[in-house]
Design a protein around this motif. Structure first.
Motif, mmCIF file in Angstrom:
data_model
loop_
_atom_site.group_PDB
_atom_site.id
_atom_site.type_symbol
_atom_site.label_atom_id
_atom_site.label_comp_id
_atom_site.label_asym_id
_atom_site.label_seq_id
_atom_site.Cartn_x
_atom_site.Cartn_y
_atom_site.Cartn_z
ATOM 1 N N LYS A 1 -0.271 10.663 37.396
ATOM 2 C CA LYS A 1 -1.237 11.591 36.786
ATOM 3 C C LYS A 1 -0.753 12.683 36.222
ATOM 4 N N SER A 2 0.598 13.052 36.878
ATOM 5 C CA SER A 2 0.733 14.577 36.658
ATOM 6 C C SER A 2 1.392 14.333 35.170
ATOM 7 N N ARG A 3 2.713 13.002 35.252
ATOM 8 C CA ARG A 3 2.660 12.671 33.220
ATOM 9 C C ARG A 3 1.715 12.407 32.325
ATOM 10 N N ASN A 4 0.778 11.662 33.074
ATOM 11 C CA ASN A 4 -0.458 11.686 31.695
ATOM 12 C C ASN A 4 -0.901 13.037 31.420
ATOM 13 N N VAL A 5 -1.431 14.469 32.661
ATOM 14 C CA VAL A 5 -1.037 15.293 31.631
ATOM 15 C C VAL A 5 -0.290 15.777 31.514
ATOM 16 N N GLY A 6 0.588 16.009 31.719
ATOM 17 C CA GLY A 6 2.167 16.522 30.819
ATOM 18 C C GLY A 6 1.595 15.940 29.370
ATOM 19 N N LYS A 7 1.965 14.735 29.631
ATOM 20 C CA LYS A 7 1.188 14.122 27.529
ATOM 21 C C LYS A 7 0.235 15.049 26.922
ATOM 22 N N ASN A 8 -1.191 14.952 28.185
ATOM 23 C CA ASN A 8 -1.610 14.846 26.687
ATOM 24 C C ASN A 8 -1.505 16.732 26.584
ATOM 25 N N GLN A 9 -0.872 17.441 27.759
ATOM 26 C CA GLN A 9 -1.208 19.236 27.219
ATOM 27 C C GLN A 9 0.416 18.899 26.280
ATOM 28 N N ALA A 10 1.408 18.663 25.804
ATOM 29 C CA ALA A 10 1.944 18.583 24.985
ATOM 30 C C ALA A 10 1.191 18.263 23.575
ATOM 31 N N ILE A 11 0.842 16.684 23.203
ATOM 32 C CA ILE A 11 -0.009 16.481 22.065
ATOM 33 C C ILE A 11 -0.859 17.629 22.164
ATOM 34 N N SER A 12 -1.377 18.343 22.714
ATOM 35 C CA SER A 12 -3.032 19.363 22.627
ATOM 36 C C SER A 12 -2.186 20.500 21.849
ATOM 37 N N GLN A 13 -1.055 20.744 22.455
ATOM 38 C CA GLN A 13 -1.000 21.695 22.027
ATOM 39 C C GLN A 13 0.400 21.282 20.041
ATOM 40 N N ALA A 14 0.743 20.333 20.179
ATOM 41 C CA ALA A 14 1.468 20.163 19.241
ATOM 42 C C ALA A 14 0.117 20.182 18.181
ATOM 43 N N ALA A 15 -0.944 19.680 18.361
ATOM 44 C CA ALA A 15 -1.932 19.808 17.803
ATOM 45 C C ALA A 15 -2.400 20.918 17.178
ATOM 46 N N PHE A 16 -3.186 21.818 18.132
ATOM 47 C CA PHE A 16 -3.227 23.511 17.648
ATOM 48 C C PHE A 16 -2.232 24.133 16.467
ATOM 49 N N ASP A 17 -0.813 23.986 16.807
ATOM 50 C CA ASP A 17 0.039 23.781 16.178
ATOM 51 C C ASP A 17 -0.145 23.741 14.654
ATOM 52 N N ALA A 18 -0.715 22.128 14.745
ATOM 53 C CA ALA A 18 -0.819 22.045 13.257
ATOM 54 C C ALA A 18 -1.852 22.177 12.507
ATOM 55 N N LEU A 19 -2.720 22.474 13.455
ATOM 56 C CA LEU A 19 -4.237 23.552 12.809
ATOM 57 C C LEU A 19 -3.665 24.853 11.957
ATOM 58 N N LYS A 20 -3.094 25.362 12.866
ATOM 59 C CA LYS A 20 -2.383 26.837 13.151
ATOM 60 C C LYS A 20 -1.747 26.845 11.447
ATOM 61 N N LEU A 21 -1.202 26.021 11.108
ATOM 62 C CA LEU A 21 -0.045 25.472 9.925
ATOM 63 C C LEU A 21 -1.257 26.139 9.139
ATOM 64 N N LYS A 22 -2.128 24.515 9.003
ATOM 65 C CA LYS A 22 -2.608 24.824 8.102
ATOM 66 C C LYS A 22 -3.743 25.675 7.511
ATOM 67 N N TYR A 23 -4.917 25.450 9.146
ATOM 68 C CA TYR A 23 -5.640 26.718 9.210
ATOM 69 C C TYR A 23 -5.240 28.208 9.048
ATOM 70 N N GLY A 24 -4.665 28.290 9.627
ATOM 71 C CA GLY A 24 -4.730 29.861 10.111
ATOM 72 C C GLY A 24 -5.247 30.539 10.970
ATOM 73 N N ASN A 25 -5.689 31.906 10.357
ATOM 74 C CA ASN A 25 -7.040 32.424 11.911
ATOM 75 C C ASN A 25 -8.232 31.527 11.849
#
Length: 165
Positions: A77-101
């Motif tokens: 469960k902890s590994r799965n949560v860690g994977k989702n935390q990483a992919i969530s942060q990466a998705a936000f970072d990609a969106l922030k690059l494209k859409y800014g504020n």
């Protein structure tokens, strides 16, 4: 104003987005992988040039949600949560690059309780949204993405009001 809600997940077919366009049409897209999402966002020319985006970022909670079970179960469960935390942060970072504020992140707690299909349909009707149905059943990930997309308009208004002050 185009609103996009993103419910990222590391598992196959678990990465979902919901787009509400200016005509109040609602469509959902599921991606097989994070790379498919990035391709949609940056390469294919299918993502809107301007939008308000809200991503559920489980990395904001920084904890394992369920500690029940054997050591092996808790570790999985902890590994799965860690994977989702990483992919969530990466998705936000990609969106922030494209859409800014106009890119926002919310924690699962901020997003709130999961909606049932009945609640999803009631909100869809009350918002006078036209859901562009597909031939397949809508998933909980897509309902969550719709919930997030609805949050976008309010978050953008709050940010704009704060900047004016």
């Amino acid at each position: 104003m185009i609103q996009i809600g993103i419910d990222p997940a590391f598992r196959k077919d678990g990465f979902a987005i919901c787009i509400i366009d200016d005509d109040k049409d609602v469509r959902c897209i599921r991606f097989k992988s994070f790379l498919d999402f990035l391709s949609w966002l940056w390469v294919d020319g299918e993502s809107p040039a301007q939008a308000v985006c809200v991503v559920e970022n489980s990395n904001l909670q920084k904890k394992t949600f369920d500690m029940t079970g054997s050591k092996a179960v808790v570790a999985r469960k902890s590994r799965n949560v860690g994977k989702n935390q990483a992919i969530s942060q990466a998705a936000f970072d990609a969106l922030k690059l494209k859409y800014g504020n106009t890119a926002f992140e919310v924690s699962p707690k901020e997003k709130g309780k999961k909606w049932t299909m009945e609640k999803f349909l009631l909100v869809l009707k009350s918002e006078k949204h036209n859901f562009l149905m597909t031939k397949r059943k809508i998933t909980q990930d897509e309902i969550d993405a719709y919930q997030l997309a609805l949050m976008g308009k309010k978050l953008a208004m709050f940010r704009a009001a704060r900047i004016k002050i």
